[in-house]
Design an enzyme around this catalytic site. Structure first.
Site, PDB file in Angstrom:
ATOM      1  N   ASP A 160      95.351 170.922 -32.120  1.00  0.00           N
ATOM      2  CA  ASP A 160      96.561 170.369 -31.288  1.00  0.00           C
ATOM      3  C   ASP A 160      96.803 169.115 -31.805  1.00  0.00           C
ATOM      4  OD1 ASP A 160      97.326 172.631 -30.251  1.00  0.00           O
ATOM      5  OD2 ASP A 160      96.138 172.525 -28.336  1.00  0.00           O
TER       6      ASP A 160
ATOM      7  N   GLN B 246      94.926 177.535 -23.860  1.00  0.00           N
ATOM      8  CA  GLN B 246      96.308 177.960 -24.165  1.00  0.00           C
ATOM      9  C   GLN B 246      96.830 178.322 -22.750  1.00  0.00           C
ATOM     10  OE1 GLN B 246      97.891 177.078 -26.874  1.00  0.00           O
ATOM     11  NE2 GLN B 246      96.002 176.406 -27.499  1.00  0.00           N
TER      12      GLN B 246
ATOM     13  N   HIS C  45     138.041 185.385 -60.888  1.00  0.00           N
ATOM     14  CA  HIS C  45     136.506 185.104 -61.436  1.00  0.00           C
ATOM     15  C   HIS C  45     136.369 185.200 -62.858  1.00  0.00           C
ATOM     16  CE1 HIS C  45     135.483 185.344 -57.050  1.00  0.00           C
ATOM     17  NE2 HIS C  45     134.345 184.819 -57.647  1.00  0.00           N
TER      18      HIS C  45
ATOM     19  N   HIS D 139      98.704 175.572 -20.563  1.00  0.00           N
ATOM     20  CA  HIS D 139     100.170 175.181 -20.907  1.00  0.00           C
ATOM     21  C   HIS D 139     101.031 175.681 -20.076  1.00  0.00           C
ATOM     22  CE1 HIS D 139      99.454 172.699 -24.645  1.00  0.00           C
ATOM     23  NE2 HIS D 139      98.897 173.543 -25.168  1.00  0.00           N
TER      24      HIS D 139
ATOM     25  N   GLU E 231     133.698 193.888 -60.022  1.00  0.00           N
ATOM     26  CA  GLU E 231     133.806 193.604 -58.918  1.00  0.00           C
ATOM     27  C   GLU E 231     135.130 193.644 -58.494  1.00  0.00           C
ATOM     28  OE1 GLU E 231     131.441 190.067 -57.903  1.00  0.00           O
ATOM     29  OE2 GLU E 231     129.592 191.176 -57.952  1.00  0.00           O
TER      30      GLU E 231
ATOM     31  N   GLU F   7     100.395 182.871 -32.547  1.00  0.00           N
ATOM     32  CA  GLU F   7     100.678 181.398 -32.960  1.00  0.00           C
ATOM     33  C   GLU F   7      99.181 180.844 -33.523  1.00  0.00           C
ATOM     34  OE1 GLU F   7     101.232 179.035 -29.492  1.00  0.00           O
ATOM     35  OE2 GLU F   7     101.989 177.167 -30.720  1.00  0.00           O
ATOM     36  N   HIS F   8      98.244 180.899 -32.651  1.00  0.00           N
ATOM     37  CA  HIS F   8      96.922 180.539 -33.087  1.00  0.00           C
ATOM     38  C   HIS F   8      95.865 181.466 -33.276  1.00  0.00           C
ATOM     39  CE1 HIS F   8      98.550 177.370 -30.226  1.00  0.00           C
ATOM     40  NE2 HIS F   8      98.495 176.491 -31.420  1.00  0.00           N
TER      41      HIS F   8
HETATM   42  N1  LIG Z   1     104.629 176.886 -29.883  1.00  0.00           N
HETATM   43  C1  LIG Z   1     104.349 175.420 -30.074  1.00  0.00           C
HETATM   44  O1  LIG Z   1     104.113 174.802 -30.970  1.00  0.00           O
HETATM   45  C2  LIG Z   1     104.040 174.429 -28.752  1.00  0.00           C
HETATM   46  C3  LIG Z   1     103.506 173.095 -28.802  1.00  0.00           C
HETATM   47  C4  LIG Z   1     103.450 172.549 -27.634  1.00  0.00           C
HETATM   48  C5  LIG Z   1     103.828 173.129 -26.421  1.00  0.00           C
HETATM   49  N2  LIG Z   1     104.316 174.305 -26.369  1.00  0.00           N
HETATM   50  C6  LIG Z   1     104.805 174.923 -25.317  1.00  0.00           C
HETATM   51  O2  LIG Z   1     105.689 174.090 -24.416  1.00  0.00           O
HETATM   52  C7  LIG Z   1     106.152 174.360 -23.402  1.00  0.00           C
HETATM   53  C8  LIG Z   1     106.319 172.998 -22.416  1.00  0.00           C
HETATM   54  O3  LIG Z   1     106.784 173.377 -21.314  1.00  0.00           O
HETATM   55  P1  LIG Z   1     107.085 172.498 -20.037  1.00  0.00           P
HETATM   56  O4  LIG Z   1     107.828 173.303 -19.122  1.00  0.00           O
HETATM   57  O5  LIG Z   1     105.946 171.680 -19.837  1.00  0.00           O
HETATM   58  O6  LIG Z   1     108.159 171.680 -20.907  1.00  0.00           O
HETATM   59  P2  LIG Z   1     109.525 171.643 -21.316  1.00  0.00           P
HETATM   60  O7  LIG Z   1     109.994 170.176 -21.897  1.00  0.00           O
HETATM   61  O8  LIG Z   1     109.718 172.737 -22.601  1.00  0.00           O
HETATM   62  O9  LIG Z   1     110.681 172.415 -20.359  1.00  0.00           O
HETATM   63  C9  LIG Z   1     111.032 171.506 -19.194  1.00  0.00           C
HETATM   64  C10 LIG Z   1     112.535 171.693 -19.035  1.00  0.00           C
HETATM   65  O10 LIG Z   1     112.682 173.213 -18.778  1.00  0.00           O
HETATM   66  C11 LIG Z   1     113.858 173.289 -18.118  1.00  0.00           C
HETATM   67  N3  LIG Z   1     113.603 174.171 -16.836  1.00  0.00           N
HETATM   68  C12 LIG Z   1     112.617 174.437 -16.332  1.00  0.00           C
HETATM   69  N4  LIG Z   1     112.905 175.260 -15.164  1.00  0.00           N
HETATM   70  C13 LIG Z   1     114.230 175.780 -15.479  1.00  0.00           C
HETATM   71  C14 LIG Z   1     115.233 176.688 -14.576  1.00  0.00           C
HETATM   72  N5  LIG Z   1     114.509 177.587 -13.732  1.00  0.00           N
HETATM   73  N6  LIG Z   1     116.144 176.812 -15.190  1.00  0.00           N
HETATM   74  C15 LIG Z   1     116.704 176.036 -16.220  1.00  0.00           C
HETATM   75  N7  LIG Z   1     116.000 175.067 -17.125  1.00  0.00           N
HETATM   76  C16 LIG Z   1     114.657 175.029 -16.600  1.00  0.00           C
HETATM   77  C17 LIG Z   1     114.125 171.923 -17.491  1.00  0.00           C
HETATM   78  O11 LIG Z   1     115.358 171.299 -17.952  1.00  0.00           O
HETATM   79  C18 LIG Z   1     112.967 171.099 -17.829  1.00  0.00           C
HETATM   80  O12 LIG Z   1     113.527 169.635 -18.155  1.00  0.00           O
HETATM   81  C19 LIG Z   1     104.789 175.348 -22.773  1.00  0.00           C
HETATM   82  O13 LIG Z   1     105.158 176.611 -22.873  1.00  0.00           O
HETATM   83  C20 LIG Z   1     103.965 175.085 -24.003  1.00  0.00           C
HETATM   84  O14 LIG Z   1     103.227 176.310 -24.088  1.00  0.00           O
HETATM   85  C21 LIG Z   1     104.430 175.176 -27.443  1.00  0.00           C
HETATM   86  N1  LIG Z   2      98.708 174.031 -28.171  1.00  0.00           N
HETATM   87  C1  LIG Z   2     100.043 173.614 -28.469  1.00  0.00           C
HETATM   88  C2  LIG Z   2     100.942 174.323 -29.355  1.00  0.00           C
HETATM   89  O1  LIG Z   2     101.048 175.585 -29.058  1.00  0.00           O
HETATM   90  C3  LIG Z   2     100.037 172.140 -28.579  1.00  0.00           C
HETATM   91  C4  LIG Z   2      99.384 171.143 -27.717  1.00  0.00           C
HETATM   92  C5  LIG Z   2      99.936 169.864 -27.651  1.00  0.00           C
HETATM   93  N2  LIG Z   2      98.972 169.513 -26.748  1.00  0.00           N
HETATM   94  C6  LIG Z   2      97.985 170.407 -26.592  1.00  0.00           C
HETATM   95  N3  LIG Z   2      98.458 171.269 -27.033  1.00  0.00           N
HETATM   96 ZN   LIG Z   3      97.360 173.041 -26.684  1.00  0.00          ZN
END
Ligand SMILES: NC(=O)c1ccc[n+]([C@@H]2O[C@H](COP(=O)([O-])OP(=O)(O)OC[C@H]3O[C@@H](n4cnc5c(N)ncnc54)[C@H](O)[C@@H]3O)[C@@H](O)[C@H]2O)c1
Ligand SMILES: N[C@H](CO)Cc1c[nH]c[nH+]1
Ligand SMILES: [Zn+2]
Length: 437
Positions: free
Chosen positions: A360, A258, A419, A261, A414, A326-327
């Site tokens: 995932d 996690q 009504h 990410h 009411e 979340e997990h």
């Molecule tokens: N909860 C879930 O189910 C789940 C599943 C998969 C991934 N995730 C999460 O998704 C996220 C993916 O993040 P990522 O960054 O790789 O991709 P993302 O697509 O979520 O974010 C990228 C975008 O963020 C914006 N950004 C970045 N810095 C910025 C700033 N300073 N100001 C304004 N906008 C800005 C930009 O527009 C960019 O295109 C991770 O946090 C991951 O943990 C969550």
């Molecule tokens: N762990 C993420 C959900 O929070 C999902 C994901 C996609 N690929 C790998 N991981």
């Molecule tokens: Zn993951």
């Protein structure tokens, strides 16, 4: 990383700070996100293109915002058959699981003779956010799109950022596999704004779903009300409950899975075994020395990582419920016994051979899950997120004679005269008809 022991006098204070910490981190983005959303709402494509250049280092025009069918086909052609097969395994398992979620309509006739019911209806249009800033997420394409297709949504619009114009071809192959034909190279809060308010190129949708970083999660929160959203699926988090029956390295890798990410991700180990906790901490440090994404994972572990030492397993589950992760991994011999006491978790992974990373990709249940303790009131993405319900009531004169007077009484109570009259006028007509018969 914080190492806390429930036996310490200041445990409760430190644990409360841990609970609050991610919400506070999320608040840092409120204002920039509000500015981005209002720019997109005011200026449409012009703002979308300028923001894409600024945040994704990509020069786009309204004409190049969408991927063409040729670009999608070319991307698919670059993907190896092995990967396409893996995508297929994932897609089939996700579809099987989500088909089982399809809800049944309700229709019955009650004792006064009214027919009552509830019909499930798919949304007209859904917006799917697929993250792409720090990693590519073909798996999230499937997790977003398959439930929408199963629900019967007619129009799916997908947004994915392409930093410096680069997109992992598997993302487009996954979109193709899922049958998505409307794909835009935009990300972040601006993508959410475009799908919510519409621009000259992107038509608005009815609900925006999908995971993303703190900017995406906050943007979804801010557009909620104008459009629907699924849940706040922001930076990932995991709680692992484990005992010394697990290999400390394996537990360390689960925590790092996690952490890698996002710097804002949060990984927490809860264990009653202090010696085991320390071995896992050592293993995390060791793996950070070799992981390819050590910079992100290390920052997340340093900032948000936690190791909680409890008196026993029951206390471990109680803390997990308060963290509402979340997990939740239950890495013990009898996970079902602990799971019986779990009340708040987006998804639970039971048993030493069922790591979160399987979920995932290929488990079947959705990986778009509520983060930052929102599992207290929210659930993971499902077919239901792509449907809404219309209730219906159908009744004739007999039913109205039996329940109408109660409606009239309540309407008077009411103070709502129209009504009351709406019902009593009909009752009067029925009474007159009966008298004339
Ligand atoms: N909860 C879930 O189910 C789940 C599943 C998969 C991934 N995730 C999460 O998704 C996220 C993916 O993040 P990522 O960054 O790789 O991709 P993302 O697509 O979520 O974010 C990228 C975008 O963020 C914006 N950004 C970045 N810095 C910025 C700033 N300073 N100001 C304004 N906008 C800005 C930009 O527009 C960019 O295109 C991770 O946090 C991951 O943990 C969550
Ligand atoms: N762990 C993420 C959900 O929070 C999902 C994901 C996609 N690929 C790998 N991981
Ligand atoms: Zn993951």
């Amino acid at each position: 990383m914080k190492r806390l022991d429930t036996r310490d006098a200041d445990f409760e204070t430190a644990f409360t700070a841990l609970l609050d910490s991610r919400e506070e981190q999320g608040q840092e983005v409120n204002k920039p996100v509000a500015d981005i959303l209002s720019a997109v709402r005011r200026e449409g494509d012009a703002a979308l293109c300028a923001l894409t250049e600024r945040f994704d280092n990509l020069a786009v025009t309204p004409q190049t915002l969408a991927f063409t069918p040729d670009e999608v086909a070319q991307a698919r052609a670059q993907v190896s058959q092995d990967l396409l097969d893996a995508l297929d395994v994932a897609a089939r398992r996700i579809e099987d699981f989500h088909r089982k979620q399809l809800p049944a309509d309700i229709r019955y006739t009650d004792d006064v003779g009214m027919t009552l019911g509830m019909r499930w209806i798919p949304l007209d249009a859904a917006g799917l956010y697929v993250p792409g800033g720090k990693a590519a997420y073909p798996s999230s394409v499937l997790m977003n799109a398959i439930p929408a297709k199963v629900a019967g949504v007619q129009r799916l619009a997908m947004c994915v950022p392409t930093p410096s114009g680069v997109i992992n071809p598997l993302v487009l192959a996954a979109a193709d596999r899922a049958g998505i034909t409307e794909i835009y190279r935009v990300g972040g809060a601006q993508a959410v704004g475009a799908m919510a308010y519409g621009t000259q190129t992107i038509r608005p949708v009815d609900r925006i779903v999908g995971p993303g970083n703190a900017y995406v999660a906050e943007a979804k929160r801010q557009v909620f009300g104008h459009v629907g959203i699924d849940s706040i699926a922001g930076p990932s988090d995991v709680v692992v409950i484990a005992d010394s029956g697990s290999d400390p390295r394996v537990i360390a890798l689960d925590l790092l899975a996690q952490a890698e990410h996002d710097e804002l991700a949060q990984s927490t180990l809860i264990t009653p075994d202090a010696a085991f906790a320390d071995t896992v901490i050592e293993a995390v440090e060791k793996e950070l020395g070799v992981l390819s994404r050590a910079a992100i994972a290390g920052a997340s572990w340093a900032r948000n990582g936690a190791v909680l030492i409890t008196r026993d397993m029951r206390e471990a589950v109680e803390l997990a419920n308060r963290l509402a992760p979340e997990h939740l991994e239950l890495m013990v011999d009898d996970p079902e016994a602990l799971f019986a006491h779990v009340r708040h978790a987006g998804a639970a992974f039971l048993g030493r051979f069922c790591p979160e990373a399987v979920g995932d990709y290929v488990g079947g249940p959705n990986h778009v899950l509520p983060t930052s303790r929102t599992a207290r009131f929210a659930s993971g993405l499902s077919v239901h997120d792509f449907m809404k319900r219309t209730t219906f009531l159908s009744g004739g004169p007999d039913a109205l004679r039996r329940i109408g007077p109660s409606a009239v009484a309540l309407a008077h109570a009411e103070g709502l005269e129209a009504h009351a009259l709406s019902v009593s006028a009909r009752l009067d007509a029925l009474a007159a008809k009966t008298a004339n018969a």
